[in-house]
Design a protein around this motif. Structure first.
Motif, short mmCIF file in Angstrom:
data_model
loop_
_atom_site.label_atom_id
_atom_site.label_comp_id
_atom_site.label_asym_id
_atom_site.label_seq_id
_atom_site.Cartn_x
_atom_site.Cartn_y
_atom_site.Cartn_z
N TRP A 113 0.85 -1.19 0.00
CA TRP A 113 0.00 0.00 0.00
C TRP A 113 0.89 1.24 0.00
CZ3 TRP A 113 -2.00 -3.85 3.62
CH2 TRP A 113 -3.15 -4.49 3.14
N LYS A 114 0.81 2.01 -1.08
CA LYS A 114 1.71 3.14 -1.27
C LYS A 114 1.05 4.46 -0.84
CE LYS A 114 4.75 0.39 -2.94
NZ LYS A 114 5.92 -0.01 -2.10
N LEU A 115 1.87 5.35 -0.29
CA LEU A 115 1.39 6.67 0.10
C LEU A 115 1.25 7.57 -1.13
CD1 LEU A 115 3.35 7.36 3.41
CD2 LEU A 115 1.12 6.31 3.11
N GLN A 116 0.42 8.58 -1.00
CA GLN A 116 0.11 9.49 -2.10
C GLN A 116 0.91 10.78 -1.97
OE1 GLN A 116 -0.69 10.67 -5.28
NE2 GLN A 116 -2.19 9.04 -4.95
N THR A 117 1.43 11.28 -3.09
CA THR A 117 2.13 12.58 -3.10
C THR A 117 1.29 13.68 -3.73
OG1 THR A 117 3.16 12.20 -5.27
CG2 THR A 117 4.32 11.35 -3.33
N GLY A 118 0.26 13.32 -4.47
CA GLY A 118 -0.58 14.31 -5.12
C GLY A 118 -0.08 14.75 -6.48
N ALA A 119 1.12 14.33 -6.87
CA ALA A 119 1.71 14.80 -8.13
C ALA A 119 0.92 14.32 -9.34
CB ALA A 119 3.15 14.32 -8.22
N ALA A 120 0.28 13.16 -9.26
CA ALA A 120 -0.39 12.59 -10.43
C ALA A 120 -1.90 12.80 -10.40
CB ALA A 120 -0.10 11.09 -10.51
N ILE A 121 -2.40 13.60 -9.44
CA ILE A 121 -3.84 13.78 -9.30
C ILE A 121 -4.18 15.25 -9.46
CG2 ILE A 121 -5.83 13.52 -7.77
CD1 ILE A 121 -4.42 11.26 -6.39
N ASP A 122 -5.18 15.53 -10.30
CA ASP A 122 -5.69 16.89 -10.45
C ASP A 122 -7.15 16.90 -10.05
OD1 ASP A 122 -6.42 19.42 -11.13
OD2 ASP A 122 -5.51 19.41 -13.12
N PHE A 123 -7.44 17.48 -8.88
CA PHE A 123 -8.80 17.50 -8.35
C PHE A 123 -9.61 18.69 -8.84
CE2 PHE A 123 -7.16 14.84 -4.65
CZ PHE A 123 -7.80 13.69 -5.08
N THR A 124 -9.09 19.45 -9.80
CA THR A 124 -9.86 20.55 -10.36
C THR A 124 -11.13 20.00 -11.00
OG1 THR A 124 -7.82 21.73 -10.86
CG2 THR A 124 -9.83 22.50 -11.95
N PRO A 125 -12.32 20.50 -10.63
CA PRO A 125 -13.55 20.01 -11.28
C PRO A 125 -13.51 20.22 -12.78
CG PRO A 125 -14.08 21.26 -9.30
CD PRO A 125 -12.61 21.47 -9.55
N SER A 126 -13.79 19.17 -13.54
CA SER A 126 -13.73 19.29 -14.99
C SER A 126 -14.92 20.06 -15.55
CB SER A 126 -13.66 17.90 -15.62
OG SER A 126 -14.87 17.20 -15.40
N MET A 127 -16.08 19.92 -14.92
CA MET A 127 -17.31 20.65 -15.31
C MET A 127 -17.65 20.43 -16.79
SD MET A 127 -18.11 21.87 -12.39
CE MET A 127 -19.49 22.94 -12.80
N HIS A 128 -17.31 19.25 -17.33
CA HIS A 128 -17.59 19.00 -18.74
C HIS A 128 -18.91 18.27 -18.96
CE1 HIS A 128 -15.92 15.13 -17.51
NE2 HIS A 128 -16.38 14.60 -18.62
N TRP A 129 -19.55 17.84 -17.89
CA TRP A 129 -20.86 17.21 -18.04
C TRP A 129 -21.94 18.30 -18.08
CZ3 TRP A 129 -21.01 12.49 -14.17
CH2 TRP A 129 -20.12 11.50 -14.64
N PRO A 130 -22.73 18.39 -19.10
CA PRO A 130 -23.79 19.40 -19.14
C PRO A 130 -24.89 19.10 -18.13
CG PRO A 130 -24.01 17.91 -21.00
CD PRO A 130 -22.73 17.55 -20.32
N GLU A 131 -25.59 20.16 -17.71
CA GLU A 131 -26.72 19.96 -16.81
C GLU A 131 -27.81 19.17 -17.54
OE1 GLU A 131 -27.23 21.32 -13.43
OE2 GLU A 131 -25.05 21.24 -13.72
N PRO A 132 -28.46 18.22 -16.89
CA PRO A 132 -29.53 17.45 -17.55
C PRO A 132 -30.66 18.37 -18.02
CG PRO A 132 -28.89 16.43 -15.47
CD PRO A 132 -28.23 17.77 -15.51
N ILE A 133 -31.18 18.09 -19.19
CA ILE A 133 -32.29 18.86 -19.75
C ILE A 133 -33.61 18.20 -19.33
CG2 ILE A 133 -33.41 19.65 -21.86
CD1 ILE A 133 -30.66 19.65 -23.19
N THR A 134 -34.50 18.98 -18.72
CA THR A 134 -35.79 18.46 -18.26
C THR A 134 -36.90 19.38 -18.77
OG1 THR A 134 -35.68 19.71 -16.19
CG2 THR A 134 -34.75 17.49 -16.17
#
Length: 542
Positions: free
Chosen positions: A413-434
């Motif tokens: 089990w390896k510890l995390q450094t954060g270098a390979a993770i980008d937690f910025t919200p992508s916001m590429h999913w459009p809002e559902p149309i209703t």
């Protein structure tokens, strides 16, 4: 901790590029003010800690009873950190901390009055130690979660290390002062100091005004929903799970010398409360000194090797405490224990912080705190009982051996450094149309995503679905499945559920840039347009 304006200038979810200076967090005024206030408060806390441990040796010197003081101080963190973490993610963190720290102050003053009036017995000491720590347990996840609001992302590892330094500065000063104060003014004096030492923290929190979040807001999660989504995220966050496994391996065995140190000072050495305070003070001073080497060691060794080295050093220190029959050996063990403690704690803390996106930070860190203090609680009880059965030295030797063995058992089990993770919200999913507004609490919601896949690409498509399923489960969905149409070759339907319409909208906002890469690995095999359908339950379930 740090300046809120600086935190707003850098998105807290960007990849970590650690600053080169250990002093960088102190450029931010709010961090510096809160850091000083918490150090002063922690000095009072360590004075109380040494006094309560020593008080139990006077009331009942049985090893199990002495170790139960640490159990009482750690158990609330295990019991209440996860509910507190859920609250932290759905309420105003600053207000939550102000209320919590005020409760800590009130309960600590009440405890001091009981000690001063000589109304404490061995069992009432344990009970009130537990009660006082409940308020601290409630605020622990919040303190962890606000750090990224106080410093920019690149200063986060340095800020976490600085907080560890602050704890250990107080550990270097507080125990020695507490031991001397007991000798000079009586056992109740450190309890009174602890009771009033939190006033500066409350004032610093009142002064701090974090920037308000902007953009469209969804209704806050309910407490039950926050608990479910937090636990679900922890279950499917592989980086956090790895950190938790290593946390158990370190703290379960490091707890031995913390629990039994009052007896080491009292019996083999034949010391007083002042000697016990000095040993704790040396542990703290050594941790402070070791903190200045952390950045260099972390860059050269990496987090996993650094934690392994800290565990080996902890094992040696624990064995030395078992062999100590004079102050000099115990002091040498304390020096090694302090340096290894901060290396281990800092490595695990950074790994937990950078493994979590902002929306679940409080709950994820609460899980880390729960496992940490659960391990300390269980370890304290185990090693106290072992010491009662086989004696103090053998118990400490056994703990030292177990710590070394745990390195090999948990190395995968390896510890995390954060270098390979980008937690910025992508916001590429459009809002559902209703065609009409959907009530936020209406649900559950079923989502279907239809793919057309070349039959030759069936296996790589399904293989890519494994990591993609974990994206949904981490971010609040459940019952993720992939169905294949037996009547039409190459037609696949992905399905998943969310608890409510508002939870489905939150899922859209929780998907990160790193998560998007998993989605792209799936959709690269799709032929033509991917069709998405949202279905909301027609009638409430009975």
């Amino acid at each position: 901790m740090s300046d809120a304006d600086a935190a707003a200038a850098q998105p807290p979810t960007a990849p970590v590029h650690a600053s080169l200076s250990a002093w960088a967090p102190f450029r931010h005024r709010t961090f510096a003010v809160i850091w000083v206030a918490t150090v002063a408060s922690n000095i009072g806390g360590w004075m109380y800690n040494v006094a309560s441990g020593w008080l139990m040796t006077s009331l009942d010197a049985d090893p199990l009873m002495v170790s139960l003081v640490q159990v009482a101080n750690n158990l609330p963190m295990f019991l209440f950190a996860i509910p507190a973490g859920a609250l932290v993610d759905i309420v105003d963190r600053r207000l939550f901390l102000i209320i919590g720290e005020t409760a800590v102050t009130i309960t600590s003053i009440a405890f001091a009055a009981l000690v001063w009036l000589h109304l404490i017995t061995p069992w009432s000491l344990l009970v009130f130690s537990f009660i006082v720590t409940v308020a601290s347990a409630a605020t622990a996840p919040a303190w962890q979660a606000v750090v990224p609001q106080l410093v920019p992302r690149e200063d986060l590892p340095s800020a976490i290390a600085a907080n560890s330094v602050g704890i250990n500065v107080s550990r270097a000063v507080g125990p020695a002062l507490g031991g001397l104060m007991v000798v000079a003014f009586g056992i109740a004096a450190p309890f009174w100091v602890n009771g009033f030492s939190n006033v500066g923290v409350i004032a610093a929190l009142i002064r701090w005004h974090p920037p308000k979040k902007t953009g469209p807001r969804l209704p806050p999660e309910s407490f039950g929903q926050a608990m479910r989504s937090g636990l679900r995220h922890a279950r499917y966050n592989a980086s956090l799970r790895s950190t938790l496994a290593r946390t158990v391996a370190f703290f379960l065995f490091a707890s031995a010398y913390w629990a039994l140190l009052p007896l080491v000072a009292r019996d083999p050495i034949g010391g007083s409360s002042a000697i016990y305070g000095v040993l704790l003070g040396v542990i703290g001073a050594s941790a402070v000194a070791g903190a200045f080497l952390l950045r260099t060691l972390r860059s050269r060794l990496g987090p996993d090797a650094l934690l392994a080295g800290a565990t080996i050093a902890t094992a040696i220190a624990t064995a030395l405490f078992g062999a100590a029959h004079n102050v000099s050996v115990a002091l040498a063990a304390s020096v090694l224990a302090g340096a290894s403690w901060i290396a281990g704690v800092s490595s695990l803390n950074v790994s937990a912080q950078v493994a979590l996106p902002e929306w679940v930070r409080g709950r994820g860190l609460a899980m880390y705190v729960t496992i940490m203090f659960g391990s300390l609680t269980l370890g304290s009880a185990i090693w106290g009982e072992v010491a009662s059965l086989v004696g103090l030295p053998l118990a400490l030797y056994a703990a030292a051996g177990g710590a070394v063995l745990a390195i090999f058992l948990t190395w995968r089990w390896k510890l995390q450094t954060g270098a390979a993770i980008d937690f910025t919200p992508s916001m590429h999913w459009p809002e559902p149309i209703t065609i009409a507004d959907v009530e936020p609490d209406r649900g559950p919601v079923l989502t279907l995503v239809e793919y057309r896949i070349d039959p030759e690409h069936r296996e790589p498509f399904l293989e890519a679905m494994g990591p993609y399923a974990r994206v949904f489960r981490r971010n609040g969905a459940y019952d993720f499945n992939v169905f294949e149409d037996p009547a039409e070759e190459g037609r696949f339907v992905e399905t998943f559920m969310t608890d409510s319409w508002s939870e489905h909208l939150r899922l859209h906002r929780r998907v990160t840039i790193t998560d998007r890469k998993s989605e792209e690995a799936v959709r690269r095999w799709s032929i033509g347009e991917v069709k998405t359908t949202h279905l909301v339950i027609a009638r409430p379930q009975d």
